[in-house]
Design a protein around this motif. Structure first.
Motif, mmCIF file in Angstrom:
data_model
loop_
_atom_site.group_PDB
_atom_site.id
_atom_site.type_symbol
_atom_site.label_atom_id
_atom_site.label_comp_id
_atom_site.label_asym_id
_atom_site.label_seq_id
_atom_site.Cartn_x
_atom_site.Cartn_y
_atom_site.Cartn_z
ATOM 1 N N GLU A 196 -12.932 14.295 -9.468
ATOM 2 C CA GLU A 196 -12.661 12.865 -9.331
ATOM 3 C C GLU A 196 -11.389 12.685 -8.516
ATOM 4 O OE1 GLU A 196 -12.726 10.365 -12.701
ATOM 5 O OE2 GLU A 196 -14.663 11.085 -13.443
ATOM 6 N N MET A 197 -11.486 11.794 -7.515
ATOM 7 C CA MET A 197 -10.373 11.612 -6.589
ATOM 8 C C MET A 197 -9.948 10.149 -6.571
ATOM 9 S SD MET A 197 -10.541 14.735 -5.501
ATOM 10 C CE MET A 197 -9.313 14.654 -4.212
ATOM 11 N N ARG A 198 -8.657 9.927 -6.414
ATOM 12 C CA ARG A 198 -8.141 8.570 -6.241
ATOM 13 C C ARG A 198 -8.010 8.283 -4.758
ATOM 14 N NH1 ARG A 198 -2.701 8.810 -9.409
ATOM 15 N NH2 ARG A 198 -2.746 10.840 -8.375
ATOM 16 N N PHE A 199 -8.376 7.049 -4.408
ATOM 17 C CA PHE A 199 -8.323 6.637 -3.002
ATOM 18 C C PHE A 199 -7.751 5.232 -2.919
ATOM 19 C CE2 PHE A 199 -10.423 4.153 0.370
ATOM 20 C CZ PHE A 199 -9.961 4.836 1.484
ATOM 21 N N PHE A 200 -6.751 5.038 -2.043
ATOM 22 C CA PHE A 200 -6.172 3.720 -1.833
ATOM 23 C C PHE A 200 -6.785 3.131 -0.567
ATOM 24 C CE2 PHE A 200 -2.974 5.367 -4.721
ATOM 25 C CZ PHE A 200 -2.721 4.256 -5.510
ATOM 26 N N ALA A 201 -7.524 2.036 -0.742
ATOM 27 C CA ALA A 201 -8.182 1.374 0.381
ATOM 28 C C ALA A 201 -7.145 0.664 1.242
ATOM 29 C CB ALA A 201 -9.219 0.385 -0.136
ATOM 30 N N PRO A 202 -7.514 0.300 2.483
ATOM 31 C CA PRO A 202 -6.556 -0.413 3.350
ATOM 32 C C PRO A 202 -6.038 -1.706 2.738
ATOM 33 C CG PRO A 202 -8.406 0.406 4.644
ATOM 34 C CD PRO A 202 -8.741 0.658 3.203
#
Length: 567
Positions: free
Chosen positions: A262-268
């Motif tokens: 599971e990965m965290r991703f910060f959208a634009p």
């Protein structure tokens, strides 16, 4: 037979090759003429070459205006036979070294037309060649040859060329037929390959999972539309970028077995998403591993719902606990506070004892405030719903807050950004003021040395969105996820129930509330409420419409952090 486009390409190629051959012949003959005497007139040879140039240019121009490519092929072959006969005649007839041009015309005929036309071209070439030699031999036309073979020798030369042209026509026709068969098979294979490739591309583009392929060094080589949508970036921005730079957590290590994490991703847009990332090796037969394949599944909503369920369980447990112990604590606490007050009024009491009694009284009052919050949190609240305008409610709250901030000289400025003058919703006005005041109070506490509180109102689809953004130190991701849970206050002296009560109120209004924050970048509380029609809104002070019961917790989805569960 060839398609129209292929015939056009062949005819254009033939015209260009004809010009190239003519140029080479002209250059070679002129070079020979400079060092060796020739029997034929150079001027006449040059004129023949210029005539051939003119015809070639005419054929190129004709391709742009005439679509009958088969007729053009016949016309080009006929003119080539005439031009070759003319060149052979002016270069000495039987002595000419240019009779190799006839076989070239026969080969071109077999390619452009058919096997039958190759034999026809060979027959015409034989007639033209034999005619030139016979006319020169019987002096019907001037002869430029230096040798004068006898009639039988001449006839032998003509017969030999007849067999040669026939053999060339046979071989050229056979090879052209094989070439067409191979081309047909190639076209079928190409069509099947294109269909297969289109099917695979459609599968990749149509799958709901995000798909990313990378080279061995981790550079992105392919992104499908689902991955573009999940990452909120287009393919042009992603190609060539290191895939590891997209996520906040380390990627799973690729290997023979499929690995996932599971990965965290910060959208634009600064919202945080949670992805399940599966990685496998991209293997090509005979080449081995050439890259890696990453598959993305969006778990943001699932994780948000899980947190929502846990939140509801905690809230229910705290509510039951609060209701059970609040009354049991308040009664003895009142007695303790009363006794401490009476003891403090005794005349002969020492100062040290008086201070201790004052501490007991003060702490009792503080504990009483906490219990009051407990009761306010645990009791079933009654709401008076009506069509109300949020803008005046916000203005009342901000006006009171502004006077307090000026009096206390906190150095905090309030900035208003209203995209609309009116924002009607179905709500309990007093409860909404309580929500606004809690947000403002948290923002003020987050900026003890001053800053800016920005309050915005904007219309988003069928909702009104109200945001309270401060310039304080922000919160950690762990705090963001728990900010609406009871007893999670990060301020000294706070009970941690203010935002929990806000959550209850928003939930009862079937709204959504969440927080966006990063450490060092301030904090933004976002509130969304369903928009009501302005023309149906009652005037200020009108009687409230029938009160609604708060909906069951499981029937309302209120995100805790971000859009979904974003931070």
């Amino acid at each position: 037979m060839q398609s129209a486009s292929e015939s056009r390409l062949w005819l254009a190629w033939l015209a260009k090759v004809r010009i190239l051959i003519l140029t080479l012949l002209l250059g070679i003959e002129l070079a020979i003429a400079q060092f060796t005497p020739v029997s034929f007139p150079i001027r006449l040879f040059v004129d023949a070459i210029l005539l051939a140039y003119t015809i070639s240019v005419f054929h190129l121009a004709l391709l742009k205006f005439w679509d009958e490519f088969r007729a053009q092929a016949v016309l080009q072959i006929a003119t080539d036979l005439l031009l070759v006969s003319l060149l052979i005649y002016v270069t000495g007839g039987v002595d000419s070294s240019l009779n190799f041009l006839y076989p070239l015309v026969i080969i071109v005929s077999s390619i452009l037309l058919s096997r039958r036309w190759a034999y026809v071209t060979a027959g015409i070439a034989f007639i033209f060649y034999g005619g030139v030699l016979e006319l020169c031999y019987f002096q019907v036309i001037p002869s430029y040859s230096t040798t004068h073979p006898g009639l039988r020798t001449l006839q032998a030369i003509i017969v030999v060329n007849l067999f040669g042209y026939g053999a060339i026509a046979y071989l050229a026709g056979l090879l052209a037929a094989k070439l067409r068969q191979a081309d047909t098979r190639l076209q079928r294979a190409r069509g099947a390959l294109e269909n297969l490739q289109a099917m695979y591309e459609n599968i990749i583009r149509s799958t709901s999972n995000g798909l990313i392929t990378t080279s061995l060094d981790g550079r992105i080589t392919l992104v499908n539309p689902s991955a573009e949508k999940l990452l909120e970036r287009n393919e042009a921005d992603l190609l060539g970028k290191a895939v590891a730079s997209l996520f906040e957590d380390p990627l799973p290590q690729p290997g023979p077995q499929i690995a996932h994490s599971e990965m965290r991703f910060f959208a634009p847009n600064t919202f945080r998403k949670t992805f399940r990332v599966l990685v496998s090796e991209l293997t090509v037969p005979e080449h081995g591993v050439v890259g890696h394949v990453y598959t993305l599944d969006d778990l943001t909503q699932i994780r948000r719902l899980e947190r929502e369920v846990r939140m509801q369980d905690r809230l229910a447990a705290v509510g039951r606990l609060s209701a059970a112990i609040a009354h049991e604590i308040r009664n003895p606490l009142t007695s303790i506070a009363g006794c401490a007050s009476l003891l403090a009024e005794m005349v002969d009491l020492k100062d040290e004892h008086r201070r201790l009694l004052q501490i007991v009284t003060r702490e009792s009052e503080r504990l009483n405030g906490i219990i009051t919050d407990f009761l306010a949190y645990s009791r079933n609240k009654k709401y008076e719903f009506a069509n109300v305008d949020l803008v005046p409610l916000l203005e009342d709250t901000l006006t009171l807050l502004g006077h307090r901030l000026e009096a206390q000289e906190t150095g905090i400025k309030i900035e208003r950004r209203y995209a609309a003058n009116k924002a009607f919703v179905v709500a309990d006005g007093d409860r909404m003021k309580q929500v606004f005041w809690n947000f403002c109070e948290n923002a003020v506490r987050a900026m003890p040395t001053g800053g800016t509180l920005t309050v915005s109102v904007e219309e988003l689809g069928t909702d009104w969105q109200i945001t309270f953004a401060d310039t304080g130190p922000g919160m950690s991701p762990q705090m963001v996820e728990k900010v609406f849970e009871p007893f999670q206050s990060q301020f000294e002296g706070g009970t941690g129930l203010g935002l929990a009560i806000v959550y209850q109120i928003v939930q009862s209004h079937e709204g959504k509330v969440w927080v966006r924050s990063k450490q060092g970048q301030g904090c933004t509380f976002v509130l969304r409420l369903r928009r009501a029609a302005e023309e149906d809104a009652s005037a200020t002070g009108a009687p409230a419409i029938e009160a609604r019961k708060p909906p069951r917790p499981e029937a309302v989805i209120v995100p805790l952090a971000g859009k979904g569960a974003h931070a």
